[in-house]
Write a protein that holds these residues in place. Structure first.
Motif, PDB file in Angstrom:
ATOM      1  N   TRP A   1       0.839  -1.209   0.000  1.00 43.15           N
ATOM      2  CA  TRP A   1       0.000   0.000   0.000  1.00 43.15           C
ATOM      3  C   TRP A   1       0.873   1.257   0.000  1.00 43.15           C
ATOM      4  O   TRP A   1       0.568   2.237  -0.695  1.00 43.15           O
ATOM      5  CB  TRP A   1      -0.913   0.013   1.231  1.00 43.15           C
ATOM      6  N   LEU A   2       1.955   1.223   0.795  1.00 39.24           N
ATOM      7  CA  LEU A   2       2.850   2.386   0.842  1.00 39.24           C
ATOM      8  C   LEU A   2       3.528   2.622  -0.506  1.00 39.24           C
ATOM      9  O   LEU A   2       3.739   3.773  -0.913  1.00 39.24           O
ATOM     10  CB  LEU A   2       3.902   2.188   1.934  1.00 39.24           C
ATOM     11  N   LEU A   3       3.872   1.554  -1.218  1.00 38.78           N
ATOM     12  CA  LEU A   3       4.450   1.708  -2.554  1.00 38.78           C
ATOM     13  C   LEU A   3       3.421   2.289  -3.524  1.00 38.78           C
ATOM     14  O   LEU A   3       3.745   3.139  -4.366  1.00 38.78           O
ATOM     15  CB  LEU A   3       4.968   0.363  -3.061  1.00 38.78           C
ATOM     16  N   ALA A   4       2.169   1.837  -3.399  1.00 35.51           N
ATOM     17  CA  ALA A   4       1.106   2.404  -4.243  1.00 35.51           C
ATOM     18  C   ALA A   4       0.877   3.877  -3.895  1.00 35.51           C
ATOM     19  O   ALA A   4       0.645   4.709  -4.786  1.00 35.51           O
ATOM     20  CB  ALA A   4      -0.186   1.603  -4.051  1.00 35.51           C
ATOM     21  N   TRP A   5       0.973   4.223  -2.633  1.00 40.91           N
ATOM     22  CA  TRP A   5       0.823   5.615  -2.199  1.00 40.91           C
ATOM     23  C   TRP A   5       1.964   6.470  -2.734  1.00 40.91           C
ATOM     24  O   TRP A   5       1.761   7.619  -3.139  1.00 40.91           O
ATOM     25  CB  TRP A   5       0.748   5.665  -0.687  1.00 40.91           C
ATOM     26  N   LEU A   6       3.162   5.909  -2.775  1.00 40.97           N
ATOM     27  CA  LEU A   6       4.291   6.622  -3.360  1.00 40.97           C
ATOM     28  C   LEU A   6       4.064   6.850  -4.851  1.00 40.97           C
ATOM     29  O   LEU A   6       4.307   7.955  -5.360  1.00 40.97           O
ATOM     30  CB  LEU A   6       5.580   5.831  -3.131  1.00 40.97           C
TER      31      LEU A   6
ATOM     32  N   ILE B   1       7.850   2.702 -13.234  1.00 43.33           N
ATOM     33  CA  ILE B   1       7.360   1.393 -13.689  1.00 43.33           C
ATOM     34  C   ILE B   1       7.495   0.367 -12.569  1.00 43.33           C
ATOM     35  O   ILE B   1       6.599  -0.462 -12.350  1.00 43.33           O
ATOM     36  CB  ILE B   1       8.131   0.955 -14.952  1.00 43.33           C
ATOM     37  N   ALA B   2       8.625   0.421 -11.851  1.00 47.83           N
ATOM     38  CA  ALA B   2       8.806  -0.502 -10.717  1.00 47.83           C
ATOM     39  C   ALA B   2       7.700  -0.318  -9.684  1.00 47.83           C
ATOM     40  O   ALA B   2       7.153  -1.302  -9.163  1.00 47.83           O
ATOM     41  CB  ALA B   2      10.176  -0.272 -10.079  1.00 47.83           C
ATOM     42  N   LEU B   3       7.353   0.925  -9.380  1.00 46.21           N
ATOM     43  CA  LEU B   3       6.276   1.182  -8.421  1.00 46.21           C
ATOM     44  C   LEU B   3       4.935   0.677  -8.939  1.00 46.21           C
ATOM     45  O   LEU B   3       4.114   0.160  -8.170  1.00 46.21           O
ATOM     46  CB  LEU B   3       6.196   2.684  -8.126  1.00 46.21           C
ATOM     47  N   ALA B   4       4.717   0.822 -10.246  1.00 46.33           N
ATOM     48  CA  ALA B   4       3.455   0.347 -10.818  1.00 46.33           C
ATOM     49  C   ALA B   4       3.308  -1.158 -10.672  1.00 46.33           C
ATOM     50  O   ALA B   4       2.192  -1.672 -10.512  1.00 46.33           O
ATOM     51  CB  ALA B   4       3.372   0.751 -12.292  1.00 46.33           C
ATOM     52  N   CYS B   5       4.415  -1.885 -10.683  1.00 45.40           N
ATOM     53  CA  CYS B   5       4.353  -3.338 -10.530  1.00 45.40           C
ATOM     54  C   CYS B   5       3.814  -3.740  -9.162  1.00 45.40           C
ATOM     55  O   CYS B   5       3.244  -4.826  -9.010  1.00 45.40           O
ATOM     56  CB  CYS B   5       5.741  -3.944 -10.738  1.00 45.40           C
ATOM     57  N   SER B   6       3.972  -2.874  -8.158  1.00 46.70           N
ATOM     58  CA  SER B   6       3.487  -3.211  -6.818  1.00 46.70           C
ATOM     59  C   SER B   6       1.970  -3.315  -6.767  1.00 46.70           C
ATOM     60  O   SER B   6       1.415  -3.893  -5.826  1.00 46.70           O
ATOM     61  CB  SER B   6       3.966  -2.163  -5.810  1.00 46.70           C
ATOM     62  N   VAL B   7       1.286  -2.756  -7.759  1.00 45.60           N
ATOM     63  CA  VAL B   7      -0.178  -2.742  -7.777  1.00 45.60           C
ATOM     64  C   VAL B   7      -0.737  -3.852  -8.674  1.00 45.60           C
ATOM     65  O   VAL B   7      -1.927  -4.123  -8.675  1.00 45.60           O
ATOM     66  CB  VAL B   7      -0.680  -1.358  -8.265  1.00 45.60           C
ATOM     67  N   MET B   8       0.125  -4.508  -9.429  1.00 43.84           N
ATOM     68  CA  MET B   8      -0.334  -5.492 -10.407  1.00 43.84           C
ATOM     69  C   MET B   8      -0.594  -6.840  -9.756  1.00 43.84           C
ATOM     70  O   MET B   8       0.233  -7.345  -8.995  1.00 43.84           O
ATOM     71  CB  MET B   8       0.699  -5.648 -11.521  1.00 43.84           C
ATOM     72  N   GLY B   9      -1.725  -7.426 -10.074  1.00 47.83           N
ATOM     73  CA  GLY B   9      -2.076  -8.746  -9.573  1.00 47.83           C
ATOM     74  C   GLY B   9      -1.402  -9.852 -10.366  1.00 47.83           C
ATOM     75  O   GLY B   9      -0.737  -9.602 -11.382  1.00 47.83           O
ATOM     76  N   PRO B  10      -1.568 -11.104  -9.927  1.00 46.37           N
ATOM     77  CA  PRO B  10      -0.920 -12.234 -10.612  1.00 46.37           C
ATOM     78  C   PRO B  10      -1.385 -12.418 -12.043  1.00 46.37           C
ATOM     79  O   PRO B  10      -0.659 -13.000 -12.856  1.00 46.37           O
ATOM     80  CB  PRO B  10      -1.293 -13.423  -9.730  1.00 46.37           C
ATOM     81  N   TRP B  11      -2.568 -11.922 -12.381  1.00 43.18           N
ATOM     82  CA  TRP B  11      -3.044 -12.074 -13.760  1.00 43.18           C
ATOM     83  C   TRP B  11      -2.202 -11.257 -14.735  1.00 43.18           C
ATOM     84  O   TRP B  11      -2.186 -11.547 -15.932  1.00 43.18           O
ATOM     85  CB  TRP B  11      -4.519 -11.650 -13.846  1.00 43.18           C
ATOM     86  N   LEU B  12      -1.478 -10.262 -14.234  1.00 42.33           N
ATOM     87  CA  LEU B  12      -0.593  -9.472 -15.091  1.00 42.33           C
ATOM     88  C   LEU B  12       0.856  -9.938 -15.004  1.00 42.33           C
ATOM     89  O   LEU B  12       1.535 -10.084 -16.023  1.00 42.33           O
ATOM     90  CB  LEU B  12      -0.674  -7.990 -14.693  1.00 42.33           C
ATOM     91  N   LEU B  13       1.348 -10.152 -13.784  1.00 40.33           N
ATOM     92  CA  LEU B  13       2.764 -10.466 -13.598  1.00 40.33           C
ATOM     93  C   LEU B  13       3.054 -11.956 -13.514  1.00 40.33           C
ATOM     94  O   LEU B  13       4.209 -12.365 -13.715  1.00 40.33           O
ATOM     95  CB  LEU B  13       3.276  -9.783 -12.321  1.00 40.33           C
ATOM     96  N   GLY B  14       2.050 -12.767 -13.221  1.00 36.75           N
ATOM     97  CA  GLY B  14       2.278 -14.204 -13.107  1.00 36.75           C
ATOM     98  C   GLY B  14       2.958 -14.833 -14.315  1.00 36.75           C
ATOM     99  O   GLY B  14       3.903 -15.611 -14.160  1.00 36.75           O
ATOM    100  N   PRO B  15       2.528 -14.488 -15.548  1.00 34.71           N
ATOM    101  CA  PRO B  15       3.153 -15.106 -16.726  1.00 34.71           C
ATOM    102  C   PRO B  15       4.614 -14.724 -16.944  1.00 34.71           C
ATOM    103  O   PRO B  15       5.319 -15.406 -17.697  1.00 34.71           O
ATOM    104  CB  PRO B  15       2.282 -14.592 -17.882  1.00 34.71           C
ATOM    105  N   VAL B  16       5.105 -13.644 -16.326  1.00 32.04           N
ATOM    106  CA  VAL B  16       6.474 -13.184 -16.590  1.00 32.04           C
ATOM    107  C   VAL B  16       7.368 -13.274 -15.352  1.00 32.04           C
ATOM    108  O   VAL B  16       8.482 -12.756 -15.353  1.00 32.04           O
ATOM    109  CB  VAL B  16       6.472 -11.731 -17.119  1.00 32.04           C
ATOM    110  N   THR B  17       6.896 -13.932 -14.285  1.00 30.17           N
ATOM    111  CA  THR B  17       7.695 -14.123 -13.072  1.00 30.17           C
ATOM    112  C   THR B  17       7.694 -15.598 -12.703  1.00 30.17           C
ATOM    113  O   THR B  17       6.819 -16.354 -13.140  1.00 30.17           O
ATOM    114  CB  THR B  17       7.136 -13.292 -11.899  1.00 30.17           C
TER     115      THR B  17
END
Length: 466
Positions: free
Chosen positions: A147-152, A255-271
């Motif tokens: 949440w703090l990363l999303a707030w940033l 972009i790194a901060l934006a990744c903190s808000v992404m769910g597994p449906w976005l990042l799961g395929p690339v991690t």
């Protein structure tokens, strides 16, 4: 007991954020190592030793108050580089390991003076500090830190949107991009192409920018998939900015901060697939809650700044660079000026031009891709063209270094026209630059048209400076 703090679905988000921030640290320490001797070293333009003699530890917390030498500074950079690489290739789990990187980079920034007075330095420090509390990959991710990363991220985007809306009228009449691609601090290889896009498309760009920075940030706190879509919009916008100009690691960290808000449906395929996750230990959960309380308090100052009538950009409210305010380009210059430095072997010339690594100089040279690397001297040369006052602390030293052929300063440049012996005279000329039209580019092969405005610094010799 602490299950309510857990966010198991965001393991991929933590993986992405930690690895991208590790790259950010790697860039920061590498940039410092390669440039500090000419800028901040014992024979640099603004030596750290002089700064430490007049500023206390309380005024600028830094390890270098304990000891400073060029070798020690280089050692700090190498330790930071090694730690950043370790964070990339291994699970840098311990809290203290991430905090070591933060302390080392904070020590550099706080003695970096004018060379480190950029918003992305504070952004790297604030992001890096929060990432330290995300925990190792074997633990379930703590939701409050996410949440703090999303707030940033909200403050980065919404602050930038507000400063534009309140600032230059060209953002309100949608004409800002008639000028920005040409007059930005350091154009990239595609900036000229962006500049000559149809003006209706420029107006659409500005409208999209306002939507991304003033509307989308609020959606970051919505449930999935809305928050993930909002983060994806931020990523697309930042990629657009990366290909249209050179803004160091600002876009990369956003972009790194934006990744903190992404769910597994976005990042799961690339991690990678997450391992079996352990619950948060009690002591770590307590630390996370204390961290959250501290940042709630620290948020008072950036929120007051954003809501106030006299909003400022890129300001740290404390010496630890936590809870900062961000924003850029509240005003847009309509005309591009460049300071061109020249030397002569004898009185009367001929005058030969010093060429910088990134900033415009030779009209026939295509603007290079520099970001996410940061050329500090080149950026300060852009500010210098806006007002000579920006060079008050370092410009005399630069002229003196060129007259002496100082090797450390010359390494900051792309080409030294006097490789064998120093010039007898150095001067600076002010030019107006504009991108060539398509027809001019075909006929001449040039990327810029430049017109001499007049003298910026008269011819100076070593005797004159003495």
């Amino acid at each position: 007991m602490w299950d309510w703090l857990a966010a198991p679905d965001y393991w991929a988000a933590r993986f992405a954020v930690q690895h991208l921030v590790a790259v950010g640290y790697l860039l920061g320490f590498t940039c410092a190592l390669r440039q500090f001797r000419g800028l901040l070293g014992e024979r640099g333009l603004t030596p750290i030793s002089r700064f430490l003699a007049r500023v206390s530890f309380r005024g600028a917390p830094s390890l270098f108050h304990l000891h400073y030498s060029d070798r020690f500074f280089a050692a700090v950079c190498w330790v930071g580089i090694a730690g950043s690489v370790l964070a990339l290739v291994a699970d840098l789990g311990p809290l203290w390991a991430w905090l070591v990187l933060w302390v080392l980079y904070l020590s550099i920034v706080n003695v970096g003076q004018v060379w480190y007075a950029f918003g992305w330095e504070s952004l790297l420090l604030e992001t890096g500090f929060l990432v330290a509390f995300l925990g190792p990959g074997s633990l379930v991710p703590p939701a409050p830190v996410l949440w703090l990363l999303a707030w940033l991220l909200f403050r980065v985007e919404f602050g930038a949107g507000l400063i534009k809306l309140r600032g230059d009228t060209c953002w309100r009449d949608f004409t800002a991009l008639y000028y920005h691609h040409e007059t930005q601090p350091m154009p990239g290889p595609l900036s000229r192409w962006f500049h000559w896009l149809p003006r209706p498309l420029h107006r659409i760009e500005v409208l999209a920018n306002h939507g991304t920075q003033l509307g989308v940030p609020f959606v970051l706190f919505a449930p999935q998939p809305a928050s993930g879509v909002a983060a994806l919009i931020v990523v697309i916008t930042q990629l657009w900015l990366m290909v249209s100009g050179n803004f160091a690691w600002l876009n990369f960290l956003t972009i790194a901060l934006a990744c903190s808000v992404m769910g597994p449906w976005l990042l799961g395929p690339v991690t990678p697939a997450p391992p079996p996750l352990e619950p948060l230990p009690g002591w770590f959960a307590a630390v996370v809650l204390m961290l959250t309380a501290v940042f709630v308090v620290l948020s008072y100052w950036p929120v007051r700044n954003m809501l106030g009538r006299r909003q400022v950009m890129n300001l740290s409210f404390n010496k630890l660079h936590l809870g900062n305010t961000y924003g850029a380009f509240g005003s847009v210059t309509r005309t591009r000026y460049e300071v061109i430095i020249e030397g002569a072997a004898e009185e009367g010339g001929p005058w030969r031009e010093y060429e910088f690594r990134g900033k415009p100089g030779d009209p026939y040279r295509r603007p290079p891709q520099v970001a996410p690397y940061h050329l500090r001297l080149d950026w300060l040369m852009w500010f210098l063209a806006l007002s000579p006052s920006y060079g008050r602390t370092w410009l005399p030293g630069l002229v003196l270094a060129l007259l002496r052929n100082d090797e450390h300063v010359l390494r900051l440049l792309r080409r030294n026209p006097f490789p064998d012996r120093p010039p007898a005279l150095v001067r600076a000329q002010l030019y107006r630059y504009r991108f060539t039209t398509r027809r001019e580019r075909r006929e001449t092969g040039a990327f810029w048209v430049r017109t001499r405005i007049g003298d910026f610094i008269p011819p100076l010799s070593l005797t004159d400076l003495r």
